[in-house]
Design a protein around this motif. Structure first.
Motif, PDB file in Angstrom:
ATOM      1  N   PRO A  45      -6.855  18.532 -24.588  1.00 59.03           N
ATOM      2  CA  PRO A  45      -7.227  17.692 -23.435  1.00 59.03           C
ATOM      3  C   PRO A  45      -8.710  17.735 -23.121  1.00 59.03           C
ATOM      4  CG  PRO A  45      -5.187  18.861 -22.978  1.00 59.03           C
ATOM      5  CD  PRO A  45      -5.698  19.400 -24.283  1.00 59.03           C
ATOM      6  N   ARG A  46      -9.337  18.919 -23.236  1.00 56.23           N
ATOM      7  CA  ARG A  46     -10.765  19.013 -22.903  1.00 56.23           C
ATOM      8  C   ARG A  46     -11.595  18.185 -23.881  1.00 56.23           C
ATOM      9  NH1 ARG A  46      -9.560  24.332 -25.079  1.00 56.23           N
ATOM     10  NH2 ARG A  46     -10.684  24.704 -27.032  1.00 56.23           N
ATOM     11  N   ALA A  47     -11.228  18.232 -25.185  1.00 55.95           N
ATOM     12  CA  ALA A  47     -11.977  17.466 -26.171  1.00 55.95           C
ATOM     13  C   ALA A  47     -11.771  15.964 -25.961  1.00 55.95           C
ATOM     14  CB  ALA A  47     -11.539  17.866 -27.581  1.00 55.95           C
ATOM     15  N   ARG A  48     -10.559  15.560 -25.641  1.00 59.90           N
ATOM     16  CA  ARG A  48     -10.297  14.146 -25.392  1.00 59.90           C
ATOM     17  C   ARG A  48     -11.059  13.672 -24.152  1.00 59.90           C
ATOM     18  NH1 ARG A  48      -6.346  12.075 -28.613  1.00 59.90           N
ATOM     19  NH2 ARG A  48      -6.254  10.214 -27.314  1.00 59.90           N
ATOM     20  N   THR A  49     -11.086  14.508 -23.121  1.00 60.93           N
ATOM     21  CA  THR A  49     -11.842  14.152 -21.912  1.00 60.93           C
ATOM     22  C   THR A  49     -13.307  13.946 -22.242  1.00 60.93           C
ATOM     23  OG1 THR A  49     -10.315  15.357 -20.469  1.00 60.93           O
ATOM     24  CG2 THR A  49     -12.529  14.949 -19.607  1.00 60.93           C
ATOM     25  N   TYR A  50     -13.878  14.854 -23.032  1.00 59.81           N
ATOM     26  CA  TYR A  50     -15.293  14.746 -23.402  1.00 59.81           C
ATOM     27  C   TYR A  50     -15.544  13.449 -24.161  1.00 59.81           C
ATOM     28  CZ  TYR A  50     -19.911  15.981 -25.157  1.00 59.81           C
ATOM     29  OH  TYR A  50     -21.248  15.980 -25.440  1.00 59.81           O
ATOM     30  N   ARG A  51     -14.676  13.138 -25.125  1.00 59.78           N
ATOM     31  CA  ARG A  51     -14.877  11.924 -25.917  1.00 59.78           C
ATOM     32  C   ARG A  51     -14.768  10.665 -25.058  1.00 59.78           C
ATOM     33  NH1 ARG A  51     -11.784  14.919 -29.645  1.00 59.78           N
ATOM     34  NH2 ARG A  51      -9.902  13.688 -29.330  1.00 59.78           N
ATOM     35  N   GLU A  52     -13.837  10.680 -24.114  1.00 55.61           N
ATOM     36  CA  GLU A  52     -13.698   9.514 -23.232  1.00 55.61           C
ATOM     37  C   GLU A  52     -14.949   9.324 -22.377  1.00 55.61           C
ATOM     38  OE1 GLU A  52     -10.087  10.553 -21.308  1.00 55.61           O
ATOM     39  OE2 GLU A  52      -8.844  10.009 -23.043  1.00 55.61           O
ATOM     40  N   LEU A  53     -15.528  10.430 -21.920  1.00 62.88           N
ATOM     41  CA  LEU A  53     -16.744  10.345 -21.105  1.00 62.88           C
ATOM     42  C   LEU A  53     -17.923   9.821 -21.900  1.00 62.88           C
ATOM     43  CD1 LEU A  53     -16.496  13.703 -19.141  1.00 62.88           C
ATOM     44  CD2 LEU A  53     -16.390  11.425 -18.140  1.00 62.88           C
ATOM     45  N   HIS A  54     -17.935  10.079 -23.205  1.00 60.40           N
ATOM     46  CA  HIS A  54     -19.095   9.728 -24.024  1.00 60.40           C
ATOM     47  C   HIS A  54     -18.784   8.615 -25.022  1.00 60.40           C
ATOM     48  CE1 HIS A  54     -20.196  13.710 -22.462  1.00 60.40           C
ATOM     49  NE2 HIS A  54     -21.432  13.307 -22.578  1.00 60.40           N
ATOM     50  N   ASP A  55     -17.657   7.934 -24.836  1.00 57.13           N
ATOM     51  CA  ASP A  55     -17.296   6.799 -25.701  1.00 57.13           C
ATOM     52  C   ASP A  55     -17.292   7.175 -27.175  1.00 57.13           C
ATOM     53  OD1 ASP A  55     -17.023   4.985 -23.533  1.00 57.13           O
ATOM     54  OD2 ASP A  55     -19.202   4.748 -23.468  1.00 57.13           O
ATOM     55  N   ARG A  72     -26.457  19.231 -19.531  1.00 51.82           N
ATOM     56  CA  ARG A  72     -27.491  18.375 -20.135  1.00 51.82           C
ATOM     57  C   ARG A  72     -26.860  17.205 -20.877  1.00 51.82           C
ATOM     58  NH1 ARG A  72     -30.356  23.336 -20.877  1.00 51.82           N
ATOM     59  NH2 ARG A  72     -29.456  23.630 -22.943  1.00 51.82           N
ATOM     60  N   ALA A  73     -25.733  17.462 -21.566  1.00 45.15           N
ATOM     61  CA  ALA A  73     -25.074  16.383 -22.295  1.00 45.15           C
ATOM     62  C   ALA A  73     -24.572  15.298 -21.342  1.00 45.15           C
ATOM     63  CB  ALA A  73     -23.916  16.939 -23.115  1.00 45.15           C
ATOM     64  N   MET A  74     -24.193  15.703 -20.145  1.00 44.68           N
ATOM     65  CA  MET A  74     -23.661  14.754 -19.165  1.00 44.68           C
ATOM     66  C   MET A  74     -24.714  14.262 -18.182  1.00 44.68           C
ATOM     67  SD  MET A  74     -20.005  16.400 -18.129  1.00 44.68           S
ATOM     68  CE  MET A  74     -18.631  16.428 -19.279  1.00 44.68           C
ATOM     69  N   GLY A  75     -25.923  14.829 -18.255  1.00 43.15           N
ATOM     70  CA  GLY A  75     -26.975  14.419 -17.332  1.00 43.15           C
ATOM     71  C   GLY A  75     -26.708  14.841 -15.900  1.00 43.15           C
ATOM     72  N   LYS A  76     -26.058  16.010 -15.718  1.00 44.28           N
ATOM     73  CA  LYS A  76     -25.715  16.476 -14.371  1.00 44.28           C
ATOM     74  C   LYS A  76     -26.592  17.657 -13.977  1.00 44.28           C
ATOM     75  CE  LYS A  76     -20.951  14.926 -14.548  1.00 44.28           C
ATOM     76  NZ  LYS A  76     -19.578  15.167 -14.110  1.00 44.28           N
ATOM     77  N   PRO A  77     -27.159  17.645 -12.761  1.00 44.90           N
ATOM     78  CA  PRO A  77     -27.953  18.794 -12.315  1.00 44.90           C
ATOM     79  C   PRO A  77     -27.144  20.084 -12.407  1.00 44.90           C
ATOM     80  CG  PRO A  77     -28.208  16.953 -10.793  1.00 44.90           C
ATOM     81  CD  PRO A  77     -27.096  16.582 -11.731  1.00 44.90           C
ATOM     82  N   ALA A  78     -27.819  21.156 -12.815  1.00 48.54           N
ATOM     83  CA  ALA A  78     -27.122  22.437 -12.962  1.00 48.54           C
ATOM     84  C   ALA A  78     -28.074  23.586 -12.673  1.00 48.54           C
ATOM     85  CB  ALA A  78     -26.549  22.584 -14.364  1.00 48.54           C
ATOM     86  N   VAL A  79     -27.511  24.637 -12.077  1.00 48.99           N
ATOM     87  CA  VAL A  79     -28.215  25.892 -11.825  1.00 48.99           C
ATOM     88  C   VAL A  79     -27.356  27.007 -12.397  1.00 48.99           C
ATOM     89  CG1 VAL A  79     -29.154  27.460 -10.088  1.00 48.99           C
ATOM     90  CG2 VAL A  79     -29.288  24.982  -9.737  1.00 48.99           C
ATOM     91  N   VAL A  80     -27.935  27.854 -13.249  1.00 52.59           N
ATOM     92  CA  VAL A  80     -27.182  28.932 -13.884  1.00 52.59           C
ATOM     93  C   VAL A  80     -27.888  30.260 -13.617  1.00 52.59           C
ATOM     94  CG1 VAL A  80     -26.313  27.384 -15.675  1.00 52.59           C
ATOM     95  CG2 VAL A  80     -28.409  28.686 -16.093  1.00 52.59           C
ATOM     96  N   GLY A  81     -27.189  31.344 -13.951  1.00 56.21           N
ATOM     97  CA  GLY A  81     -27.813  32.660 -13.898  1.00 56.21           C
ATOM     98  C   GLY A  81     -28.191  33.137 -12.514  1.00 56.21           C
ATOM     99  N   ILE A  82     -27.343  32.856 -11.501  1.00 61.47           N
ATOM    100  CA  ILE A  82     -27.582  33.387 -10.149  1.00 61.47           C
ATOM    101  C   ILE A  82     -26.954  34.778 -10.105  1.00 61.47           C
ATOM    102  CG2 ILE A  82     -27.237  33.037  -7.682  1.00 61.47           C
ATOM    103  CD1 ILE A  82     -26.958  30.062  -8.208  1.00 61.47           C
TER     104      ILE A  82
END
Length: 537
Positions: free
Chosen positions: A204-214, A444-454
């Motif tokens: 399901p996760r791979a299918r979701t990713y492919r649907e998001l990115h055509d 980055r692949a989805m172009g969504k703001p992200a903050v890591v390493g808190i």
């Protein structure tokens, strides 16, 4: 007679990324450039498509796997699953289209009970050998069951000293969850691993990713089998990722992160604290020199900023993956203009590399610093931009809450199991991980703001709350994240947008020269007019 389903990782192989997968195709590029790549072979996407169609591995693949392993034993002087000079391999997915973190990877395959004893005898380090087997058991169980069994491998790195007890506990847990033990036969392990990699194409996760990115669902993935390089062998071993240029700014300086004494999944998972890439220069100067040379060669080949994954064992560097950097926004503009200035590409090609989507992200929103802002926590900005939403502490919670408005997914770290939540989230926050962690790569692949390493962030799923900076906030609290500066602020503070920089001004001047129109227009129209002329010509 040649093989139908398998190709060696050899410079003689000429097939396309559609057949070999993008990862294996990149490994052939590295080989042709004379760079160090672990020996191995690739099971093609055609075999995966046959497996997905028929529900079993295609006829003849078992014999081809046996032949390929025999060839690998001959080229390495090692024995697959053997009790003396054992050969262990990695089995990685690699589709024709990049799908970061969505499919299975299994490391240290072939470390049977006997092979683990052989590895301990060869290296004189039983802790390392047992830790490597424990990692194999954990990764293999996760891959073949589809269950999230993270944590079986215990403490990351070179081990804690109680690996034998952890292995016993892991084997018992695997038997309970799988209904059977992991086979102690290397050939059978490899067959199951290839099946697991192929099956992960349809999760399901791979299918979701492919649907998001055509991405079409019928492409399938290759499975790449390579000799293991042990980044967890000793203090002169490790793993990391590197961009030839800074993906946040486009500046022509290497950028990335490294983990000493660890294997690759520790970088991606975000569970271990990574170090800045430049620390390699002091700790392992020969590895650093080799990496700089590799980055220069791959940039010369692709004529673009590039990304590589690497491991080093006992001070010896190996490159495991390469691809173009795929920068966005201002970073993409700067790389295009700099490459034109360096005469690597022409100005016309620089213009064609920049799309209207890039221009949308050139002026990056930031949280305004000119007024009082209630900062809850600070981490590392992993993907530029500002996102405002209500805190969700689980992927399922994010999906549920997103129906009523934007959400910020806040997790200790993310994994492919969080894909549904990542897909609906406006922004992503994690307590652990660096620029190459799963959360950062997917953001980055989805172009969504992200903050890591808190580092002081604690996510309490049971209590549906988040703690940081001595304060606790509940799920549903409104927060704003700044993926450039790494801030997480309470509420919805004012944001500002950065002004266009000199690189964008120069690119648009080139666009006007091409179109012949120097009138006042918005940036997208200026670029579009140049594209129309260049594509017509």
């Amino acid at each position: 007679m040649g093989m139908r389903w398998i190709r060696p990782l050899s410079t003689r192989v000429e097939e396309t990324a559609e057949m070999l997968g993008g990862k294996a195709h990149g490994l052939l590029v590295l080989r042709r450039l004379g760079l160090p790549v672990p020996a191995g072979f690739v099971v093609t996407t055609e075999a995966c498509r046959a497996f997905l169609r028929d529900g079993r591995l295609p006829d003849g693949l078992d014999d081809e796997l046996a032949t390929a392993i025999t060839d690998l034993e001959a080229s390495t002087g090692r024995h697959f699953g053997g009790s003396q000079v054992p050969l262990a391999v990695s089995v990685r997915s690699g589709a024709g289209v990049s799908m970061p973190g969505m499919m299975n990877t299994i490391l240290n395959l072939g470390l049977t009970t006997g092979a683990t004893a052989g590895l301990a005898a060869e290296t004189g380090d039983s802790r390392f050998a047992l830790n490597s087997r424990l990692r194999f058991l954990s990764g293999f169980a996760a891959a073949i069951t589809g269950l999230d069994v993270d944590g079986l491998s215990g403490a990351p790195g070179r081990g804690t000293g109680d690996e034998e007890a952890q292995i016993g506990a892991a084997e018992n847990l695997i038997r309970q969850r799988c209904g059977r033990p992991i086979p102690d036969d290397a050939t059978r392990q490899l067959e199951l691993a290839v099946k697991a990699v192929f099956s992960s194409w349809d999760t399901p996760r791979a299918r979701t990713y492919r649907e998001l990115h055509d991405v079409p669902h019928d492409l399938g993935t290759a499975a790449i089998v390579q000799t293991m390089v042990f980044g967890n062998l000793d203090d002169h071993s490790g793993t990391g990722v590197a961009f030839s240029r800074d993906p946040n700014t486009g500046e022509n300086v290497p950028f990335g992160e490294v983990l000493f004494g660890h294997q690759g999944e520790d970088v991606v998972s975000g569970r271990s604290l990574t170090r800045p890439l430049r620390e390699l220069a002091d700790r392992e100067p020969a590895v650093w020199t080799g990496l700089l040379d590799a980055l220069s060669r791959v940039e010369g080949h692709y004529r673009d900023a590039c990304y590589v994954e690497f491991t080093f064992q006992a001070g010896e560097l190996w490159i495991l993956q390469v691809r173009p950097g795929r920068f966005v926004g201002g970073a993409a503009v700067r790389v295009a203009t700099d490459l034109a200035d360096e005469r690597v590409i022409g100005r016309h090609e620089a213009l064609l590399r920049i799309s209207p989507r890039h221009l949308q992200h050139v002026r990056t929103p930031r949280i305004a610093t000119t007024e009082k802002v209630d900062i809850l926590a600070r981490g590392l900005g992993a993907c530029p931009g500002v996102a405002v939403g209500r805190v969700a502490t689980t992927a399922d919670g994010a999906v549920r809450m997103a129906a009523d408005g934007p959400v910020i997914l806040v997790r200790p770290e993310t994994s492919p199991h969080d894909m549904r939540g990542l897909a609906v989230a406006a922004g992503i926050v994690t307590a652990r991980g660096g620029p190459a962690s799963h959360a950062a790569v997917v953001a980055r692949a989805m172009g969504k703001p992200a903050v890591v390493g808190i580092t002081d962030l604690i996510v309490d799923v049971a209590d549906a709350s988040v703690r940081a900076g001595g304060r606790t906030i509940g799920e549903g609290t409104l927060v704003t994240i700044d993926g450039t500066g790494g801030e997480v602020a309470l509420g919805s503070p004012r944001t500002v947008t950065t002004t266009a920089d000199v690189h964008l001004h120069r690119l648009l001047e080139w666009a006007d020269d091409v179109s012949g129109d120097h009138s006042e227009r918005d940036e997208t129209r200026r670029l579009g007019a140049a594209h129309a002329v260049l594509r017509h010509d």
